[in-house]
Motif scaffolding. Sequence first.
Motif, PDB file in Angstrom:
ATOM      1  N   VAL A 144      35.652  71.576  51.079  1.00 40.70           N
ATOM      2  CA  VAL A 144      35.449  71.255  52.502  1.00 40.70           C
ATOM      3  C   VAL A 144      36.118  72.471  53.395  1.00 40.70           C
ATOM      4  N   GLU A 145      37.241  73.093  52.909  1.00 33.98           N
ATOM      5  CA  GLU A 145      37.828  74.066  53.754  1.00 33.98           C
ATOM      6  C   GLU A 145      36.999  75.313  53.649  1.00 33.98           C
ATOM      7  N   ALA A 146      35.957  75.446  52.521  1.00 34.56           N
ATOM      8  CA  ALA A 146      35.133  76.614  52.556  1.00 34.56           C
ATOM      9  C   ALA A 146      34.067  76.614  53.594  1.00 34.56           C
ATOM     10  N   GLY A 147      33.870  75.534  54.159  1.00 31.14           N
ATOM     11  CA  GLY A 147      33.061  75.307  55.431  1.00 31.14           C
ATOM     12  C   GLY A 147      31.740  75.247  54.985  1.00 31.14           C
ATOM     13  N   GLY A 148      30.643  74.544  55.826  1.00 31.00           N
ATOM     14  CA  GLY A 148      29.357  74.649  55.723  1.00 31.00           C
ATOM     15  C   GLY A 148      28.820  73.671  54.535  1.00 31.00           C
ATOM     16  N   SER A 149      29.701  72.850  54.093  1.00 36.33           N
ATOM     17  CA  SER A 149      29.268  71.864  53.159  1.00 36.33           C
ATOM     18  C   SER A 149      28.260  70.801  53.219  1.00 36.33           C
ATOM     19  N   GLY A 150      28.015  70.445  54.692  1.00 35.97           N
ATOM     20  CA  GLY A 150      26.920  69.573  54.972  1.00 35.97           C
ATOM     21  C   GLY A 150      27.409  67.974  54.850  1.00 35.97           C
ATOM     22  N   PHE A 151      28.631  67.802  54.103  1.00 37.74           N
ATOM     23  CA  PHE A 151      28.984  66.471  54.007  1.00 37.74           C
ATOM     24  C   PHE A 151      29.575  66.083  55.556  1.00 37.74           C
ATOM     25  N   ASP A 152      29.368  64.724  55.400  1.00 36.15           N
ATOM     26  CA  ASP A 152      29.918  63.807  56.701  1.00 36.15           C
ATOM     27  C   ASP A 152      30.987  63.171  56.705  1.00 36.15           C
ATOM     28  N   LEU A 153      31.251  62.734  55.429  1.00 33.43           N
ATOM     29  CA  LEU A 153      32.408  61.756  55.054  1.00 33.43           C
ATOM     30  C   LEU A 153      33.211  62.275  53.637  1.00 33.43           C
ATOM     31  N   VAL A 154      34.520  62.119  53.520  1.00 39.38           N
ATOM     32  CA  VAL A 154      35.263  62.490  52.294  1.00 39.38           C
ATOM     33  C   VAL A 154      36.251  61.430  52.174  1.00 39.38           C
ATOM     34  N   VAL A 155      36.560  61.535  50.783  1.00 32.39           N
ATOM     35  CA  VAL A 155      37.412  60.265  50.459  1.00 32.39           C
ATOM     36  C   VAL A 155      38.825  61.041  49.811  1.00 32.39           C
ATOM     37  N   SER A 194      35.172  67.091  60.408  1.00 31.10           N
ATOM     38  CA  SER A 194      35.303  67.744  61.749  1.00 31.10           C
ATOM     39  C   SER A 194      34.039  68.300  62.004  1.00 31.10           C
ATOM     40  N   ASP A 195      33.313  68.809  61.039  1.00 34.72           N
ATOM     41  CA  ASP A 195      32.057  69.367  61.036  1.00 34.72           C
ATOM     42  C   ASP A 195      30.726  68.587  60.697  1.00 34.72           C
ATOM     43  N   ALA A 196      31.072  67.114  60.437  1.00 32.00           N
ATOM     44  CA  ALA A 196      30.033  66.404  60.384  1.00 32.00           C
ATOM     45  C   ALA A 196      28.845  66.445  61.267  1.00 32.00           C
ATOM     46  N   LYS A 197      27.637  66.449  60.804  1.00 29.84           N
ATOM     47  CA  LYS A 197      26.530  66.488  61.709  1.00 29.84           C
ATOM     48  C   LYS A 197      25.792  65.142  61.899  1.00 29.84           C
ATOM     49  N   ASN A 198      26.145  64.012  61.185  1.00 29.10           N
ATOM     50  CA  ASN A 198      25.679  62.711  61.251  1.00 29.10           C
ATOM     51  C   ASN A 198      26.616  61.749  61.598  1.00 29.10           C
ATOM     52  N   VAL A 199      27.531  61.921  62.810  1.00 27.08           N
ATOM     53  CA  VAL A 199      28.428  61.299  63.382  1.00 27.08           C
ATOM     54  C   VAL A 199      28.252  59.841  63.586  1.00 27.08           C
ATOM     55  N   ASP A 200      27.353  59.426  64.136  1.00 33.68           N
ATOM     56  CA  ASP A 200      27.002  58.080  64.470  1.00 33.68           C
ATOM     57  C   ASP A 200      26.655  57.380  63.180  1.00 33.68           C
ATOM     58  N   GLU A 201      26.023  57.933  62.437  1.00 33.48           N
ATOM     59  CA  GLU A 201      25.714  57.289  60.966  1.00 33.48           C
ATOM     60  C   GLU A 201      27.331  57.196  60.255  1.00 33.48           C
ATOM     61  N   ALA A 202      27.933  57.868  60.520  1.00 32.67           N
ATOM     62  CA  ALA A 202      29.452  57.774  59.984  1.00 32.67           C
ATOM     63  C   ALA A 202      30.005  56.627  60.331  1.00 32.67           C
ATOM     64  N   TYR A 203      29.984  56.600  61.526  1.00 28.52           N
ATOM     65  CA  TYR A 203      30.616  55.375  62.134  1.00 28.52           C
ATOM     66  C   TYR A 203      30.179  53.978  61.832  1.00 28.52           C
ATOM     67  N   LYS A 204      29.014  53.998  61.748  1.00 32.44           N
ATOM     68  CA  LYS A 204      28.365  52.656  61.248  1.00 32.44           C
ATOM     69  C   LYS A 204      28.737  52.623  59.909  1.00 32.44           C
ATOM     70  N   PHE A 205      28.663  53.473  58.833  1.00 37.86           N
ATOM     71  CA  PHE A 205      28.970  53.502  57.373  1.00 37.86           C
ATOM     72  C   PHE A 205      30.643  52.799  57.495  1.00 37.86           C
ATOM     73  N   LEU A 206      31.398  53.355  58.019  1.00 39.13           N
ATOM     74  CA  LEU A 206      32.973  53.082  58.262  1.00 39.13           C
ATOM     75  C   LEU A 206      33.195  51.457  58.576  1.00 39.13           C
ATOM     76  N   ASP A 207      32.190  51.223  59.937  1.00 37.15           N
ATOM     77  CA  ASP A 207      32.362  49.907  59.998  1.00 37.15           C
ATOM     78  C   ASP A 207      31.713  48.754  58.984  1.00 37.15           C
ATOM     79  N   PHE A 208      30.765  49.279  58.456  1.00 35.51           N
ATOM     80  CA  PHE A 208      30.089  48.212  57.417  1.00 35.51           C
ATOM     81  C   PHE A 208      31.104  48.068  56.377  1.00 35.51           C
ATOM     82  N   ILE A 209      31.770  49.166  55.770  1.00 31.35           N
ATOM     83  CA  ILE A 209      32.639  48.975  54.439  1.00 31.35           C
ATOM     84  C   ILE A 209      34.036  48.169  54.848  1.00 31.35           C
ATOM     85  N   MET A 210      34.165  47.874  56.473  1.00 34.63           N
ATOM     86  CA  MET A 210      35.428  47.157  56.566  1.00 34.63           C
ATOM     87  C   MET A 210      34.991  45.586  56.586  1.00 34.63           C
ATOM     88  N   ILE A 211      34.059  45.323  56.575  1.00 34.22           N
ATOM     89  CA  ILE A 211      33.385  43.859  56.649  1.00 34.22           C
ATOM     90  C   ILE A 211      33.817  43.358  55.279  1.00 34.22           C
TER      91      ILE A 211
END
Length: 341
Positions: A64-75, A257-274
């Motif tokens: 992730v620190e190297a940048g340009g990973s293309g990832f939206d979420l990390v655990v 911080s460099d996520a491209k799919n932010v709206d989708e990421a929020y939907k996923f976070l909300d989903f897994i808290m059900i």
Amino acid sequence: MKTLALASAALLISSFAAHAEGELNLYNWGNYTSPEMIEKFTAETGIKVTITDYDSNTTALAKVEAGGSGFDLVVPSANYVPIFVQKGLLAELDHSRLSNIGNIDPKWVDVPWDKGRMHTIPWLWGSTGIAVNKSVYSGDVNTSEIFLDPPAELVGKINVVPEMSDVMALAIFNAGGEACTEDLTILKKVRDRLKAAKPSWLSMDYGTTDKLSSGDYAASVNWNGSTMRARINNPDIVYGYPREGYPLFMDSVGILSDAKNVDEAYKFLDFIMIPENAAMLSSFARYANGISGSEPFMPEDMKTAPEIVVPAELVSAGRFLPTCPQPATELYTAIWTDLVK
């Protein structure tokens, strides 16, 4: 009217196509994400989830620190969340976009590694201990001596997961030290014991569940949920809680911080808290989650599993690992680098 109907149909199809084109890239520990839950998320949202695996916190951080990973979420694990935050790698969460954030169990909200859950939400939590095939070794399993001074029956049959924080913590606790110690006497003992023990190990591998199940490994430094999954496949597998001390962990998921799919990421976070969906994560990976109300949906066998229910006399030996200051981290990294080369 026919033209209007056709236009309406075209608009509907166009809207559906846009909905179905949503994408999300999750960077997570291997074999740790419920396929059933991902299928449910995609069915409900139309968002396609691509999962890329890693085998350690250090691997994830470097990528992730190297940048340009293309990832939206990390655990990352608890002790790594502050590092991701300090390096500016995790976005601050907008709680107004998380309608289910109130489902987080109160004890997992004001956690030392992320006060008020400003950057992450709970994924799963558990412990790091010792998995042993009792058909190979029937002695005491509640000790880190299993991998630091292997009994004869286990020599050449032990795996050690490649997670520096956990392995170093187990060795430091065994030597009488505390997490993040900079005591050079303790650390020299740790270094010498790890290097002396390594020739007795078979491997340093992340993929332990299947190999424990099959008998390829007779023992492993391993996580409790992975060990439970192996034990379900092979009843000879037992889980030990080192009395000298063992790490507890909570892995938490955040938006990069460099996520491209932010709206989708929020939907996923909300989903897994059900609660029902959080339970799907637990049911697959066999770790506890941090969401209130998930208990009724959890597998019955997890309620009494020896990998989940810690023996009373060993509860106090478990401890969450803090984020170590830079001098301690540098000392540990030097020992680890020498060990794995």
